[in-house]
Structures are given as structure tokens and as C-alpha cells.
Scaffold this active site. Structure first.
Site, mmCIF file in Angstrom:
data_model
loop_
_atom_site.group_PDB
_atom_site.id
_atom_site.type_symbol
_atom_site.label_atom_id
_atom_site.label_comp_id
_atom_site.label_asym_id
_atom_site.label_seq_id
_atom_site.Cartn_x
_atom_site.Cartn_y
_atom_site.Cartn_z
ATOM 1 N N ILE A 6 34.196 15.829 4.575
ATOM 2 C CA ILE A 6 33.157 15.855 3.531
ATOM 3 C C ILE A 6 32.318 17.123 3.702
ATOM 4 C CG2 ILE A 6 31.307 14.524 2.429
ATOM 5 C CD1 ILE A 6 32.166 12.206 4.416
ATOM 6 N N ASN A 83 32.003 18.443 -1.855
ATOM 7 C CA ASN A 83 30.705 18.119 -2.447
ATOM 8 C C ASN A 83 29.700 19.268 -2.360
ATOM 9 O OD1 ASN A 83 28.240 16.182 -2.978
ATOM 10 N ND2 ASN A 83 27.874 17.089 -0.961
ATOM 11 N N TYR A 150 27.119 28.838 -11.882
ATOM 12 C CA TYR A 150 27.312 27.424 -11.526
ATOM 13 C C TYR A 150 28.245 26.757 -12.546
ATOM 14 C CZ TYR A 150 25.948 22.572 -10.369
ATOM 15 O OH TYR A 150 25.944 21.235 -10.017
ATOM 16 N N LYS A 154 32.028 25.325 -11.885
ATOM 17 C CA LYS A 154 32.360 23.907 -12.070
ATOM 18 C C LYS A 154 33.480 23.739 -13.107
ATOM 19 C CE LYS A 154 29.419 22.041 -9.131
ATOM 20 N NZ LYS A 154 29.882 21.478 -7.855
ATOM 21 N N THR A 187 17.891 15.196 -6.228
ATOM 22 C CA THR A 187 18.171 15.893 -4.966
ATOM 23 C C THR A 187 17.505 17.268 -4.998
ATOM 24 O OG1 THR A 187 20.133 16.996 -5.802
ATOM 25 C CG2 THR A 187 20.475 14.820 -4.801
HETATM 26 N N1 LIG Z 1 21.883 16.734 -8.235
HETATM 27 C C1 LIG Z 1 22.409 16.714 -9.441
HETATM 28 O O1 LIG Z 1 21.736 16.378 -10.448
HETATM 29 C C2 LIG Z 1 23.857 17.062 -9.643
HETATM 30 C C3 LIG Z 1 24.363 17.032 -10.957
HETATM 31 C C4 LIG Z 1 25.707 17.330 -11.161
HETATM 32 C C5 LIG Z 1 26.511 17.648 -10.092
HETATM 33 N N2 LIG Z 1 25.980 17.705 -8.821
HETATM 34 C C6 LIG Z 1 26.885 18.052 -7.735
HETATM 35 O O2 LIG Z 1 26.754 17.151 -6.659
HETATM 36 C C7 LIG Z 1 27.069 17.816 -5.431
HETATM 37 C C8 LIG Z 1 25.971 17.563 -4.407
HETATM 38 O O3 LIG Z 1 24.765 18.130 -4.895
HETATM 39 P P1 LIG Z 1 23.317 17.692 -4.388
HETATM 40 O O4 LIG Z 1 22.525 17.458 -5.608
HETATM 41 O O5 LIG Z 1 23.419 16.660 -3.349
HETATM 42 O O6 LIG Z 1 22.827 19.101 -3.770
HETATM 43 P P2 LIG Z 1 21.885 19.442 -2.529
HETATM 44 O O7 LIG Z 1 20.951 18.346 -2.237
HETATM 45 O O8 LIG Z 1 21.328 20.785 -2.821
HETATM 46 O O9 LIG Z 1 22.918 19.539 -1.297
HETATM 47 C C9 LIG Z 1 23.878 20.548 -1.266
HETATM 48 C C10 LIG Z 1 24.694 20.445 0.006
HETATM 49 O O10 LIG Z 1 25.629 21.539 -0.014
HETATM 50 C C11 LIG Z 1 25.553 22.217 1.227
HETATM 51 N N3 LIG Z 1 25.824 23.647 1.083
HETATM 52 C C12 LIG Z 1 25.241 24.515 0.239
HETATM 53 N N4 LIG Z 1 25.656 25.763 0.502
HETATM 54 C C13 LIG Z 1 26.532 25.676 1.532
HETATM 55 C C14 LIG Z 1 27.278 26.625 2.276
HETATM 56 N N5 LIG Z 1 27.201 27.938 2.040
HETATM 57 N N6 LIG Z 1 28.076 26.179 3.275
HETATM 58 C C15 LIG Z 1 28.143 24.858 3.577
HETATM 59 N N7 LIG Z 1 27.456 23.917 2.908
HETATM 60 C C16 LIG Z 1 26.643 24.326 1.912
HETATM 61 C C17 LIG Z 1 24.104 22.003 1.709
HETATM 62 O O11 LIG Z 1 24.048 22.117 3.136
HETATM 63 P P3 LIG Z 1 23.405 23.352 3.923
HETATM 64 O O12 LIG Z 1 22.315 23.923 3.086
HETATM 65 O O13 LIG Z 1 22.948 22.724 5.205
HETATM 66 O O14 LIG Z 1 24.540 24.291 4.136
HETATM 67 C C18 LIG Z 1 23.852 20.577 1.263
HETATM 68 O O15 LIG Z 1 24.275 19.677 2.247
HETATM 69 C C19 LIG Z 1 27.259 19.290 -5.778
HETATM 70 O O16 LIG Z 1 28.622 19.578 -5.923
HETATM 71 C C20 LIG Z 1 26.571 19.417 -7.137
HETATM 72 O O17 LIG Z 1 27.078 20.466 -7.907
HETATM 73 C C21 LIG Z 1 24.681 17.412 -8.570
#
Ligand SMILES: NC(=O)c1ccc[n+]([C@@H]2O[C@H](COP(=O)([O-])OP(=O)(O)OC[C@H]3O[C@@H](n4cnc5c(N)ncnc54)[C@H](OP(=O)(O)O)[C@@H]3O)[C@@H](O)[C@H]2O)c1
Length: 255
Positions: A6, A83, A150, A154, A187
């Protein structure tokens, strides 16, 4: 034993997915730049990789090291959840730096592509349950000025998942693959979008409204939906699937 790889488990949806998957019958390989200490301290069945997915050339050896510790022939199932993601740079494309452009596409598109390729390679020939969930976004279809990278990444991830789905139909030991649109979740990623300067990111206001009117789902709820989907008997292999509960949106629109 079921094995789960993951990405993005330090916070948000990825952290909730990992927390909910913890079980004596599951082994988790978690990947993010920041180590999630609270997750690791509570559970022994986890190997945590503090790894920057922007380091594209190191992903092959990362996956080599993960698969060195798995006896695939004895596994009950192996699952990859791509993710991790970033929305930065949130800016019109002419104002983005080249390193920012590369970073976004590396993390959002190239890294999941390489992880998928390595996952299929390492599990090839094994007749076990093998599934990949690519966490995508409705941003692939719904576009905002300032989020071109972005959205493009996607959309690319969706097309990639569909194409690999077709390829796997030719395999004797296929890997199931699906691209998921999880909805709108409370988030850090959402916070980053709504806290942008409106003069450079006009849609910041839309993200504020979404938060203020209570349209956001929790990371825990979304993780639960994603895990249910992962284990579904009819996995919808090769599809792009929107799991947002639109009745939630209807309720708010009718107020
Ligand atoms: N939140 C929403 O409304 C939403 C909507 C549609 C889709 N999504 C999708 O859901 C998924 C999770 O998003 P989230 O909302 O949970 O985002 P988030 O809270 O910003 O978390 C993003 C995660 O990705 C990791 N990450 C970012 N850059 C990285 C890198 N260079 N190397 C390794 N890990 C990295 C971060 O860990 P570190 O910073 O510790 O590296 C963090 O654990 C994503 O694919 C996002 O596009 C979210």
C-alpha cells in the site's frame, strides 16, 4: 497469509486502509516518505518503507526487496493499492516549475505504472488471488484550472488500468486491476486545495463549499468502501469505478 502493498500510508485514506487491514492473517508493506509510527508501533505484521515515489529509478529494487520476503507460491492472495498522490503544483501550467511538473507526474502516474508492472512481473505464473486497485479521482473527468497535472495523471491512470485489464485477459494467471474514484474525502489533499490563493486557483472556493456544506466523507468510511471493493467476488476487472455515495450530494443540493 494475504499480502498487501500500500502506498501513501502516512495519513489520509492510505493510513485508514492500512489500519483497517491489520490482522494476524495479513502482512502489510507500507510505503510513504514519512514513517507512520503509530501504525507500526501497534502492529508486528508490517514492514514500513520510508520511500519517496518521486525516485522512480529505485522502485524496481524496492519491489524486488518486497517480493524477496514473500513466498508467492504459498500466499493466499497478493494485493497492490496505489494510493499515494499529490496535487501540487496547484497552479496554471505556465507558472509551474519543471521539477514540480515532473514530481507530480512521477508520483501520480509513473510510480503506479512501474509498481503495477513490477507487481505483475513478480506474481506471474502463480494461480492465486492477485489484485491491483489504483486510487484515481473524478478529477480525471471534472477539470479545474490549476489542476491540469493532477487531472491528466489521474486520467492517464484510468486509461492505463483499462489497458492493463485488457492485457491481463490474455494471461493464464491474470491480475485483476481496477481504477477507483473514491469521492470527496476530508484529508490533507482537500485542505491543500481549499487553502490555495483564489487569485491563482479560482476553484479554491468550490473546495471550501464542499467542506463547509458537509459533503466530505471521512477517510475511515472511504477506506472501508475501498477494502470491501478489493475483496468483492465480482471485482469489475478492467473498469474505472466511481464509489462516491451520490445520495450524499443530492441531499446537500436539495437543501
Ligand atoms: N481526498 C480526496 O477528496 C480525494 C478525492 C479523489 C481522489 N483522492 C485520491 O485518494 C488518494 C489518497 O489521497 P488522500 O486524500 O488520502 O491524500 P493525503 O492525505 O494528502 O495523503 C497522501 C499520501 O500520499 C503520500 N505521498 C505523497 N507524495 C509521496 C511521495 N513522493 N512518495 C511517497 N508517498 C507520497 C503521502 O505520504 P508522505 O507525504 O509521507 O510521503 C500520504 O501518505 C490519492 O490517490 C488521491 O488522489 C482523494
Amino acid at each position: 497469509m494475504k499480502y498487501f502493498i500500500i502506498t501513501g500510508t502516512s495519513r489520509g485514506i492510505g493510513e485508514s486502509i492500512a489500519e483497517q487491514l491489520v490482522s494476524p492473517d495479513h502482512y502489510l508493506f507500507c510505503i510513504s516518505r514519512e514513517r507512520n509510527e503509530s501504525l507500526v508501533s501497534k502492529n508486528s505484521n508490517i514492514t514500513y518503507y520510508e520511500f519517496d515515489l518521486n525516485h522512480i529509478h529505485l522502485i524496481e529494487s524496492l519491489m524486488g526487496s518486497i517480493f524477496n520476503s514473500i513466498d508467492v507460491s504459498k500466499a493466499e492472495g497478493i494485493y497492490l493499492i496505489n494510493n499515494a498522490s499529490m496535487i501540487a503544483p496547484v497552479s496554471f501550467i505556465d507558472t509551474a516549475r519543471v521539477d514540480e511538473i515532473m514530481g507530480n507526474i512521477n508520483v501520480n502516474l509513473l510510480a503506479p505504472i512501474i509498481l503495477t508492472s513490477m507487481f505483475i512481473k513478480h506474481t506471474n505464473g502463480h494461480l492465486i488471488d492477485k489484485r491491483i486497485l489504483n486510487i484515481s479521482s473524478s478529477s480525471a473527468k471534472n477539470h479545474h484550472p490549476g489542476m491540469s497535472l493532477y487531472s491528466a495523471a489521474k486520467a492517464g491512470l484510468d486509461v492505463f488500468s483499462q489497458c492493463v485489464g485488457l492485457e491481463q485477459n490474455h494471461s493464464k494467471t491474470p491480475v485483476g486491476i481496477v481504477s477507483i474514484w473514491p469521492g470527496m474525502i476530508d484529508t490533507n489533499l482537500q485542505k491543500e486545495a481549499r487553502s490555495q490563493d483564489k487569485s491563482t486557483f479560482p476553484s479554491a472556493e468550490i473546495f471550501e463549499v464542499v467542506k463547509d456544506t458537509g459533503m466530505l466523507t471521512t477517510a475511515q468510511e472511504t477506506a472501508q468502501q475501498i477494502i470491501e471493493f478489493l475483496f468483492k467476488p465480482n471485482f469489475e476487472h478492467g473498469a474505472v469505478v466511481d464509489i462516491y455515495d451520490y445520495s450524499k450530494l443530492q441531499q446537500h443540493l436539495s437543501i
